[in-house]
Enzyme design. Structure first.
Site, PDB file in Angstrom:
ATOM      1  N   ASP A 218     -21.188  -7.365   3.486  1.00 45.82           N
ATOM      2  CA  ASP A 218     -21.500  -8.795   3.510  1.00 45.82           C
ATOM      3  C   ASP A 218     -21.888  -9.200   4.933  1.00 45.82           C
ATOM      4  OD1 ASP A 218     -21.654 -11.492   2.865  1.00 45.82           O
ATOM      5  OD2 ASP A 218     -19.492 -11.816   3.019  1.00 45.82           O
TER       6      ASP A 218
ATOM      7  N   ASP B 211     -27.529 -14.841   4.635  1.00 45.25           N
ATOM      8  CA  ASP B 211     -26.296 -14.494   3.942  1.00 45.25           C
ATOM      9  C   ASP B 211     -26.591 -13.522   2.796  1.00 45.25           C
ATOM     10  OD1 ASP B 211     -23.773 -14.447   2.892  1.00 45.25           O
ATOM     11  OD2 ASP B 211     -23.789 -16.500   2.136  1.00 45.25           O
TER      12      ASP B 211
END
Ligand SMILES: *[C@@H]1O[C@H](CO)[C@@H](O)[C@H](O)[C@H]1NC(C)=O
Ligand SMILES: *[C@@H]1O[C@H](CO)[C@@H](O)[C@H](O)[C@H]1NC(C)=O
Length: 484
Positions: free
Chosen positions: A362, A161
């Protein structure tokens, strides 16, 4: 030895309601698409001919071999719910749920960002709330890697992440709760190299910016708590341990969360691997060895593989855009999106639409979010380019869908994203279409409700590119054909 006093304070510290309280207090602070008469050859140039079968995952894994050679440290990246993942349980993903979870993450990112800009206490901004449940029944649209932790090293599958910093894994004895995971749960007492971080260590304070929560303390051991956009959370001891990526890439004293209360949408994964840019992220902790450089490629379907590599050496296609630093949101990777084209035609979107909102990249957001005005222009142009195909109902947040069940191949307009620095990213067809089923194939982009919320460049659009982060050099590269 555990005194009654200790177990009381531990239970107290690990309770999710306390974490929520902490979260609450920490939160205070004229598009015109020229209808073109396209000749067939022109048309072919400006569109992808897509075999529908190529968008559907195969039943068996067909791994890519690229990316594992000539790199200092390269890990295989697999989609969590495909046959290349050991976490895969053979069930079809629930796309409605994946997209709802995605919206919850986006709501949370956007409210975090707008809070730090405007200081408006806006915790109820989320329109969508997802019950945090045992992860077995849910699938988030995310990617996992496998690393070794401890001495001797134990293999753990972690979601990677770029939108968060702290790495954590579920730990025995799971004082409060551990979700079901595929790998055996890490047991620090069986490792020769685990140590707790103490409450008075300065390292403990670093948790505040890495997690957004003030750390706790349990009989002198530092306690972290982190909650994600979809209301998943992990709470536990802050520890140091030996982390092994490959035999040549071993980190002593890697700081991580040893989770004692872990609930939410983590699937069968053992936890999370944080690649943000704040102090406690893996990128920062490994800076001496890799110089804050890493790259990854996300595979086109869940039945193939990509990679995550550390150190310079990502191709990046030679073209780089600036990575922008936002001092109020130091974890995130901001980039300058400046234009979009469909079928080779630049959409006439005022530059201020992109610059007002800003954009971050992201790995954990699935669908790219654009300012409302930009999305409206993209949708109009895309619908024109797809006008010969029968439409289908919306799929959750995706409002431009087609029934392609009667076709084996389709012509899909090319879409390019332009970033400052002369970077044109001509999306792979797997980055244009989101396939719920062959009768519901959707444009894989969504709009924000207005032009002021932050734009997010999501992981579907990143598919098949070698995306190289040179964090120290402040630049980001996009190289095509990264995985294959
Ligand atoms: C998929 O998820 C949605 C949202 O949680 C739910 O309403 C729906 O029943 C689920 N569908 C299936 C087939 O499980
Ligand atoms: C770490 O701290 C916790 C809480 O104080 C304690 O239960 C555990 O035994 C400690 N682990 C080690 C290896 O010291």
């Amino acid at each position: 030895m555990a005194t009654p006093n200790f177990s009381f304070s531990l239970r107290f510290l690990l309770s999710p309601s306390l974490l929520l309280l902490c979260l609450l207090c920490s939160l205070k602070k004229g598009y015109a698409y020229e209808g073109r008469e396209t000749t067939e050859s022109h048309h072919l140039q400006q569109s992808h001919v897509v075999q529908l079968s190529s968008l559907l995952p195969a039943a068996v894994c067909n791994p890519s071999t690229k990316g594992t050679q000539n790199r200092r440290a390269s890990l295989k990246v697999v989609h969590k719910h495909g046959p290349c993942s050991e976490l895969y349980q053979g069930n079809a993903p629930n796309h409605t749920l994946i997209l709802l979870q995605d919206q919850a993450r986006v709501n949370s990112l956007q409210s975090k960002l707008s809070n730090s800009n405007q200081d408006n206490n806006n915790i109820h901004a989320s329109a969508v709330t997802i019950p945090a449940k045992d992860g077995r029944t849910v699938n988030a649209g995310n990617y996992v890697i496998t690393v070794g932790l401890g001495t001797p090293p134990k293999q753990l599958s972690l979601i990677f992440d770029t939108g968060s910093d702290l790495t954590w894994t579920q730990c025995q004895p799971c004082a409060k709760f551990c979700h079901a995971q595929k790998d055996p749960i890490f047991d620090p007492t069986k490792s020769a190299s685990y140590t707790n971080v103490t409450c008075n260590s300065p390292l403990c304070n670093d948790l505040t910016s890495a997690t957004g929560n003030t750390p706790g303390c349990s009989t002198s051991t530092c306690v972290y708590g982190i909650q994600y956009g979809d209301q998943s959370f992990s709470v536990g001891f802050f520890g140091k341990e030996k982390l092994t990526l490959t035999s040549n890439d071993v980190f002593d004293n890697f700081l991580f969360g040893c989770g004692q209360n872990n609930q939410g949408l983590f699937g069968q994964s053992a936890g999370l691997f944080g690649l943000g840019r704040d102090k406690l992220s893996f990128v920062s902790q490994s800076a001496q060895k890799y110089g804050r450089a890493f790259s990854y490629c996300l595979p086109s379907t869940p039945s193939s593989t990509g990679y995550l590599s550390f150190g310079k050496g990502g191709s990046g296609g030679g073209k780089f855009t600036s990575l922008l630093m936002n001092s109020q949101n130091p974890s995130f990777y901001f980039i300058n999106l400046i234009a979009i084209s469909v079928g080779g035609q630049k959409l006439s979107i005022p530059a201020s639409v992109f610059s007002t909102a800003g954009t971050l990249i992201d790995s954990g957001t699935v669908i790219t979010r654009l300012p409302a005005t930009a999305y409206a222009a993209l949708r109009t142009a895309f619908r024109q380019g797809m006008s010969k195909y029968p439409t289908a109902p919306a799929l959750s947040i995706l409002d431009t869908c087609y029934d392609l069940s009667k076709y084996s191949s389709v012509n899909v307009p090319k879409i390019s994203f332009f970033f400052s620095g002369g970077v044109e990213m001509d999306l792979d067809s797997s980055g244009i279409l989101y396939v719920g089923s062959t009768s519901q194939v959707c444009l894989a982009v969504a709009g924000n409700s207005d032009d002021s919320s932050i734009g997010i460049f999501g992981n579907v659009q990143q598919k098949t590119f070698d995306i190289s982060y040179d964090v120290a050099g402040g630049k980001l590269g996009f190289g095509p054909g990264g995985c294959s």
